[in-house]
Design a protein around this motif. Structure first.
Motif, short mmCIF file in Angstrom:
data_model
loop_
_atom_site.label_atom_id
_atom_site.label_comp_id
_atom_site.label_asym_id
_atom_site.label_seq_id
_atom_site.Cartn_x
_atom_site.Cartn_y
_atom_site.Cartn_z
N PHE A 1 6.70 0.37 18.94
CA PHE A 1 6.44 -0.47 17.78
C PHE A 1 5.78 0.35 16.68
O PHE A 1 6.17 0.30 15.52
N ILE A 2 4.77 1.13 17.04
CA ILE A 2 4.07 1.95 16.05
C ILE A 2 5.00 3.01 15.48
O ILE A 2 5.01 3.25 14.27
N ARG A 3 5.78 3.61 16.32
CA ARG A 3 6.68 4.67 15.87
C ARG A 3 7.75 4.12 14.93
O ARG A 3 8.09 4.74 13.93
N ASN A 4 8.28 2.92 15.20
CA ASN A 4 9.37 2.37 14.41
C ASN A 4 8.90 1.61 13.17
O ASN A 4 9.68 1.39 12.25
N HIS A 5 7.66 1.16 13.13
CA HIS A 5 7.20 0.34 12.02
C HIS A 5 6.21 1.07 11.11
O HIS A 5 5.74 0.50 10.14
N SER A 6 5.88 2.27 11.40
CA SER A 6 4.96 3.02 10.56
C SER A 6 5.77 3.80 9.53
O SER A 6 6.72 4.50 9.88
N HIS A 7 5.40 3.68 8.26
CA HIS A 7 6.17 4.33 7.20
C HIS A 7 5.41 5.46 6.54
O HIS A 7 5.78 5.94 5.50
N GLY A 8 4.30 5.84 7.09
CA GLY A 8 3.55 6.92 6.51
C GLY A 8 2.08 6.57 6.46
O GLY A 8 1.63 5.56 6.98
N GLY A 9 1.32 7.37 5.76
CA GLY A 9 -0.11 7.19 5.71
C GLY A 9 -0.60 6.61 4.40
O GLY A 9 -1.66 6.95 3.93
N VAL A 10 0.18 5.73 3.77
CA VAL A 10 -0.21 5.16 2.49
C VAL A 10 -1.18 4.01 2.74
O VAL A 10 -0.84 3.04 3.42
N PRO A 11 -2.40 4.05 2.19
CA PRO A 11 -3.36 2.96 2.40
C PRO A 11 -2.87 1.65 1.79
O PRO A 11 -2.39 1.61 0.66
N GLY A 12 -2.97 0.59 2.57
CA GLY A 12 -2.57 -0.74 2.11
C GLY A 12 -1.09 -1.01 2.22
O GLY A 12 -0.62 -2.06 1.78
N GLU A 13 -0.34 -0.11 2.81
CA GLU A 13 1.11 -0.28 2.90
C GLU A 13 1.50 -1.41 3.85
O GLU A 13 2.50 -2.08 3.63
N ASN A 14 0.70 -1.64 4.87
CA ASN A 14 1.05 -2.64 5.87
C ASN A 14 0.42 -4.00 5.58
O ASN A 14 0.48 -4.89 6.40
N LEU A 15 -0.19 -4.19 4.41
CA LEU A 15 -0.82 -5.46 4.07
C LEU A 15 0.20 -6.41 3.46
O LEU A 15 1.15 -5.97 2.79
N PRO A 16 0.02 -7.74 3.63
CA PRO A 16 0.99 -8.69 3.10
C PRO A 16 0.78 -9.00 1.62
O PRO A 16 1.39 -9.92 1.09
N PHE A 17 -0.08 -8.27 0.93
CA PHE A 17 -0.30 -8.48 -0.50
C PHE A 17 -0.41 -7.14 -1.19
O PHE A 17 -0.62 -6.11 -0.58
N ASP A 18 -0.23 -7.17 -2.50
CA ASP A 18 -0.20 -5.94 -3.29
C ASP A 18 -1.61 -5.54 -3.73
O ASP A 18 -2.38 -6.38 -4.18
N LEU A 19 -1.95 -4.28 -3.59
CA LEU A 19 -3.26 -3.79 -3.98
C LEU A 19 -3.28 -3.14 -5.36
O LEU A 19 -4.33 -2.76 -5.85
N SER A 20 -2.13 -3.04 -6.00
CA SER A 20 -2.08 -2.30 -7.26
C SER A 20 -2.65 -3.08 -8.44
O SER A 20 -3.21 -2.50 -9.36
N ASN A 21 -2.53 -4.41 -8.44
CA ASN A 21 -3.07 -5.22 -9.52
C ASN A 21 -4.40 -5.82 -9.08
O ASN A 21 -4.45 -6.77 -8.31
N ARG A 22 -5.50 -5.28 -9.57
CA ARG A 22 -6.82 -5.70 -9.08
C ARG A 22 -7.16 -7.12 -9.50
O ARG A 22 -7.88 -7.81 -8.80
N TYR A 23 -6.66 -7.61 -10.64
CA TYR A 23 -6.99 -8.96 -11.10
C TYR A 23 -6.27 -10.01 -10.26
O TYR A 23 -6.83 -11.05 -9.92
N LYS A 24 -5.02 -9.74 -9.93
CA LYS A 24 -4.27 -10.66 -9.06
C LYS A 24 -4.90 -10.68 -7.67
O LYS A 24 -5.04 -11.74 -7.05
#
Length: 70
Positions: free
Chosen positions: A20-43
């Motif tokens: 599961f970890i091997r197939n669902h990990s896409h790299g070491g980008v922080p916040g990549e596996n969260l169900p919401f976007d971290l780029s817009n701080r106000y949202k």
């Protein structure tokens, strides 16, 4: 008698999690596996306030409803 079954179960569980970890990990980008976007701080702030605020307000709304009931 149960030891071989326990070892097989433990190995199966480890293999499932490893795959599961091997197939669902896409790299070491922080916040990549969260169900919401971290780029817009106000949202993100607005969603956080709505999420936390809705959970904290429920007991007060239930109490108000019970006190206003006839």
């Amino acid at each position: 008698m149960l030891a071989p079954l326990a070892r097989a179960s433990n190995k199966l569980g480890r293999n499932v999690m490893t795959n599961f970890i091997r197939n669902h990990s896409h790299g070491g980008v922080p916040g990549e596996n969260l169900p919401f976007d971290l780029s817009n701080r106000y949202k993100l702030t607005g969603l956080f306030i709505v999420f936390i605020g809705s959970g904290l307000s429920i007991p007060f709304l239930v109490t108000r409803h019970q006190l206003l009931k006839k």
